[in-house]
Design a protein around this motif. Structure first.
Motif, PDB file in Angstrom:
ATOM      1  N   SER A 184       0.831  -1.196   0.000  1.00 25.43           N
ATOM      2  CA  SER A 184       0.000   0.000   0.000  1.00 25.43           C
ATOM      3  C   SER A 184       0.869   1.250   0.000  1.00 25.43           C
ATOM      4  N   THR A 185       0.389   2.334   0.609  1.00 29.00           N
ATOM      5  CA  THR A 185       1.052   3.624   0.529  1.00 29.00           C
ATOM      6  C   THR A 185       2.272   3.703   1.449  1.00 29.00           C
ATOM      7  N   ASN A 186       3.352   4.257   0.921  1.00 28.18           N
ATOM      8  CA  ASN A 186       4.564   4.511   1.695  1.00 28.18           C
ATOM      9  C   ASN A 186       4.572   5.975   2.130  1.00 28.18           C
ATOM     10  N   THR A 187       5.136   6.261   3.292  1.00 26.81           N
ATOM     11  CA  THR A 187       5.121   7.601   3.851  1.00 26.81           C
ATOM     12  C   THR A 187       6.540   8.130   3.977  1.00 26.81           C
ATOM     13  N   ILE A 188       6.774   9.303   3.385  1.00 28.68           N
ATOM     14  CA  ILE A 188       8.084   9.932   3.353  1.00 28.68           C
ATOM     15  C   ILE A 188       8.077  11.138   4.278  1.00 28.68           C
ATOM     16  N   GLY A 189       9.063  11.250   5.173  1.00 32.37           N
ATOM     17  CA  GLY A 189       9.130  12.378   6.082  1.00 32.37           C
ATOM     18  C   GLY A 189      10.415  13.158   5.953  1.00 32.37           C
ATOM     19  N   LEU A 190      10.291  14.469   5.691  1.00 38.15           N
ATOM     20  CA  LEU A 190      11.446  15.368   5.666  1.00 38.15           C
ATOM     21  C   LEU A 190      11.589  16.002   7.037  1.00 38.15           C
ATOM     22  N   GLY A 191      12.682  15.726   7.735  1.00 40.73           N
ATOM     23  CA  GLY A 191      12.880  16.253   9.068  1.00 40.73           C
ATOM     24  C   GLY A 191      13.211  15.140  10.038  1.00 40.73           C
ATOM     25  N   ASN A 192      13.173  15.462  11.329  1.00 40.19           N
ATOM     26  CA  ASN A 192      13.522  14.507  12.367  1.00 40.19           C
ATOM     27  C   ASN A 192      12.288  14.177  13.206  1.00 40.19           C
ATOM     28  N   PRO A 193      11.661  13.022  12.983  1.00 43.63           N
ATOM     29  CA  PRO A 193      10.454  12.673  13.733  1.00 43.63           C
ATOM     30  C   PRO A 193      10.714  12.364  15.199  1.00 43.63           C
ATOM     31  N   THR A 194      11.962  12.174  15.566  1.00 40.13           N
ATOM     32  CA  THR A 194      12.302  11.877  16.962  1.00 40.13           C
ATOM     33  C   THR A 194      12.370  13.141  17.805  1.00 40.13           C
ATOM     34  N   THR A 195      13.084  14.155  17.328  1.00 37.52           N
ATOM     35  CA  THR A 195      13.279  15.371  18.108  1.00 37.52           C
ATOM     36  C   THR A 195      12.293  16.479  17.761  1.00 37.52           C
ATOM     37  N   ASP A 196      11.715  16.439  16.565  1.00 35.26           N
ATOM     38  CA  ASP A 196      10.791  17.502  16.141  1.00 35.26           C
ATOM     39  C   ASP A 196       9.675  16.917  15.285  1.00 35.26           C
ATOM     40  N   PRO A 197       8.806  16.086  15.879  1.00 33.69           N
ATOM     41  CA  PRO A 197       7.762  15.428  15.083  1.00 33.69           C
ATOM     42  C   PRO A 197       6.797  16.398  14.413  1.00 33.69           C
ATOM     43  N   ASN A 198       6.551  17.541  15.028  1.00 34.87           N
ATOM     44  CA  ASN A 198       5.624  18.512  14.446  1.00 34.87           C
ATOM     45  C   ASN A 198       6.242  19.285  13.288  1.00 34.87           C
ATOM     46  N   GLY A 199       7.561  19.220  13.170  1.00 31.79           N
ATOM     47  CA  GLY A 199       8.225  19.939  12.096  1.00 31.79           C
ATOM     48  C   GLY A 199       8.487  19.106  10.862  1.00 31.79           C
ATOM     49  N   VAL A 200       8.075  17.844  10.884  1.00 27.59           N
ATOM     50  CA  VAL A 200       8.330  16.958   9.744  1.00 27.59           C
ATOM     51  C   VAL A 200       7.305  17.208   8.635  1.00 27.59           C
ATOM     52  N   ILE A 201       7.788  17.301   7.403  1.00 22.79           N
ATOM     53  CA  ILE A 201       6.920  17.399   6.225  1.00 22.79           C
ATOM     54  C   ILE A 201       6.686  15.994   5.705  1.00 22.79           C
ATOM     55  N   TRP A 202       5.436  15.543   5.728  1.00 22.94           N
ATOM     56  CA  TRP A 202       5.100  14.179   5.315  1.00 22.94           C
ATOM     57  C   TRP A 202       4.476  14.184   3.929  1.00 22.94           C
ATOM     58  N   GLU A 203       4.911  13.258   3.100  1.00 22.69           N
ATOM     59  CA  GLU A 203       4.334  13.055   1.775  1.00 22.69           C
ATOM     60  C   GLU A 203       4.113  11.560   1.556  1.00 22.69           C
ATOM     61  N   LYS A 204       3.267  11.236   0.587  1.00 22.62           N
ATOM     62  CA  LYS A 204       2.987   9.842   0.268  1.00 22.62           C
ATOM     63  C   LYS A 204       3.698   9.443  -1.020  1.00 22.62           C
TER      64      LYS A 204
END
Length: 208
Positions: A81-101
Motif C-alpha cells: 500500500s502507501t509509503n510515507t516519506i518524512g522530511l525532518g527529524n520525527p524523533t526530536t521535532d515530530p511537528n516539524g516533519v513534512i510528510w508526503e505519500k
C-alpha cells in the motif's frame, strides 16, 4: 565506482550531467548504505534500513557519516500500500516533519511510483513519477528515472544500479541541481524507498 558511459546516461535520459549532483551509494552493511559524492570518499549521508524493529521507520536518513549524525528524513514502507516519506527529524521535532505519500501507480506492477511535492511553498503541489526504464529486475540490475508529470521530457533524477563489485556498490544517483536542498532530500528519500522496496521484492523471490 567508475563513471557511467555516455550511452548509459542516455538510457536514463540525461544528456547534461554537468547540471546534476552525482552521488554513489555504497553498501555499509547487508542493509545499510553510505552515500558519497561520486568524486569523493567522504560520506555525505548515512542510511539505516530497518526491517525487524517495530514502530520505527524502515529508512532513516542521517546528514553525516553514521547514525550519530543528525536525522534529516525517515520513511515508513509497505509492500502492498502507501509509503510515507518524512522530511525532518520525527524523533526530536515530530511537528516539524513534512510528510508526503509515495504510492504505486499500478496495482499489477512495481515499475512506477508517484509522489506530490511543492518545491516553492505555498503553491499547488506538483506530481512526480519514479519509473523504471529498464527491464524488470531479475538479479538486481535496473535503472530509474524521475520526471514531473507536467514536464515528462525533463529528467530530474536517475538511479542506475552498480556495476563491477556488487558487494561494494548499490548504485549511482544523479539529482538535477537548482531546486533547493529540501527538494534534493525528497528526491533522495523517495529514491531510497524505491530501491529498498525493490531489494525486498527480489529477496522474497529468492527465498520462495
Amino acid at each position: 565506482m567508475p563513471s557511467p558511459t555516455d550511452s548509459k546516461l542516455a538510457n536514463v535520459g540525461i544528456n547534461d550531467p554537468e547540471h546534476f549532483k552525482d552521488l554513489t551509494l555504497y553498501n555499509s552493511s547487508l542493509l545499510n548504505i553510505r552515500i558519497c559524492p561520486s568524486d569523493s570518499d567522504v560520506t555525505a549521508f548515512y542510511v539505516d534500513n530497518s526491517v525487524l524493529e517495530p514502530n520505527t521507520p524502515n529508512i532513516t536518513l542521517y546528514n553525516g557519516a553514521d547514525s550519530k549524525a543528525p536525522i534529516i528524513g525517515a520513511v515508513h514502507l509497505t509492500l502492498t500500500s502507501t509509503n510515507t516519506i518524512g522530511l525532518g527529524n520525527p524523533t526530536t521535532d515530530p511537528n516539524g516533519v513534512i510528510w508526503e505519500k509515495l504510492e504505486r501507480v499500478s496495482k499489477w506492477s512495481h515499475a512506477t511510483y508517484q509522489f506530490n511535492y511543492s518545491i516553492n511553498a505555498p503553491g499547488p503541489a506538483a506530481k512526480y513519477t519514479w519509473k523504471r526504464v529498464s527491464k524488470t529486475p531479475i538479479i538486481g540490475n535496473y535503472s530509474l528515472q524521475l520526471v514531473e508529470e507536467s514536464k515528462p521530457d525533463v529528467v530530474l533524477a536517475a538511479f542506475m544500479t552498480g556495476s563491477g563489485v556488487r558487494v561494494k556498490t548499490r548504485g549511482r544517483l544523479l539529482i538535477r541541481e537548482g531546486n533547493g536542498e529540501l527538494w534534493e532530500r525528497m528526491v533522495l528519500l523517495t529514491a531510497l524507498s524505491v530501491i529498498e522496496l525493490t531489494r525486498r521484492r527480489l529477496r522474497r523471490r529468492r527465498f520462495r
